[in-house]
Design a protein around this motif. Structure first.
Motif, PDB file in Angstrom:
ATOM      1  N   MET A  19       0.841  -1.170   0.000  1.00 46.75           N
ATOM      2  CA  MET A  19       0.000   0.000   0.000  1.00 46.75           C
ATOM      3  C   MET A  19       0.890   1.237   0.000  1.00 46.75           C
ATOM      4  O   MET A  19       1.804   1.334   0.797  1.00 46.75           O
ATOM      5  N   SER A  20       0.568   2.182  -0.831  1.00 45.90           N
ATOM      6  CA  SER A  20       1.390   3.383  -0.904  1.00 45.90           C
ATOM      7  C   SER A  20       0.967   4.389   0.162  1.00 45.90           C
ATOM      8  O   SER A  20      -0.134   4.311   0.729  1.00 45.90           O
ATOM      9  N   ALA A  21       1.829   5.358   0.397  1.00 44.58           N
ATOM     10  CA  ALA A  21       1.538   6.376   1.418  1.00 44.58           C
ATOM     11  C   ALA A  21       0.356   7.239   0.999  1.00 44.58           C
ATOM     12  O   ALA A  21      -0.446   7.677   1.838  1.00 44.58           O
ATOM     13  N   GLY A  22       0.229   7.470  -0.305  1.00 43.65           N
ATOM     14  CA  GLY A  22      -0.895   8.274  -0.794  1.00 43.65           C
ATOM     15  C   GLY A  22      -2.232   7.604  -0.554  1.00 43.65           C
ATOM     16  O   GLY A  22      -3.221   8.257  -0.207  1.00 43.65           O
ATOM     17  N   LEU A  23      -2.283   6.296  -0.747  1.00 43.54           N
ATOM     18  CA  LEU A  23      -3.520   5.553  -0.522  1.00 43.54           C
ATOM     19  C   LEU A  23      -3.884   5.535   0.957  1.00 43.54           C
ATOM     20  O   LEU A  23      -5.055   5.682   1.323  1.00 43.54           O
ATOM     21  N   ILE A  24      -2.885   5.387   1.816  1.00 40.20           N
ATOM     22  CA  ILE A  24      -3.136   5.416   3.264  1.00 40.20           C
ATOM     23  C   ILE A  24      -3.648   6.787   3.678  1.00 40.20           C
ATOM     24  O   ILE A  24      -4.589   6.898   4.472  1.00 40.20           O
ATOM     25  N   ALA A  25      -3.071   7.847   3.134  1.00 38.84           N
ATOM     26  CA  ALA A  25      -3.537   9.202   3.448  1.00 38.84           C
ATOM     27  C   ALA A  25      -4.962   9.407   2.967  1.00 38.84           C
ATOM     28  O   ALA A  25      -5.783  10.040   3.647  1.00 38.84           O
ATOM     29  N   GLN A  26      -5.283   8.865   1.791  1.00 41.16           N
ATOM     30  CA  GLN A  26      -6.637   8.981   1.260  1.00 41.16           C
ATOM     31  C   GLN A  26      -7.636   8.283   2.180  1.00 41.16           C
ATOM     32  O   GLN A  26      -8.693   8.825   2.484  1.00 41.16           O
TER      33      GLN A  26
END
Length: 100
Positions: A1-8
């Motif tokens: 999982m990327s950091a952008g997806l976690i932030a989303q």
């Protein structure tokens, strides 16, 4: 999982939680005030840290001041109700046939 997806996902979770709290306060204000007071009392217990004390004081629900400006509505003397003035407070439902 990327950091952008976690932030989303974090932003979406925060928005859903805020919507849930807003809805709870609008549809069940008494329950929300009771839960808020219980959380504040838990945070204000002796021995808690200064940050918890500050958050507990900020979460305490406002108490009734005893005047009609606070809008508590507990005494029932904050003005006449429409039924007391002789006006109908209820309107009957009117059903119309479907248009053809």
């Amino acid at each position: 999982m990327s950091a952008g997806l976690i932030a989303q996902y974090a932003v979406i979770a925060a928005l859903v939680a805020a919507s849930l709290l807003y809805t709870l306060r609008k549809l069940a204000p008494t329950l929300a005030a009771q839960r808020q007071a219980a959380l504040a009392a838990t945070l204000l217990k002796p021995g808690r840290g200064p940050f918890a004390q500050r958050v507990g004081r900020a979460l305490q629900p406002r108490g009734a001041t005893g005047n009609c400006a606070d809008g508590c509505g507990t005494c029932g003397s904050c003005g006449p109700t429409p039924a007391a003035e002789g006006k109908k407070s209820e309107r009957p439902l009117t059903f119309y046939p479907p248009r053809k």
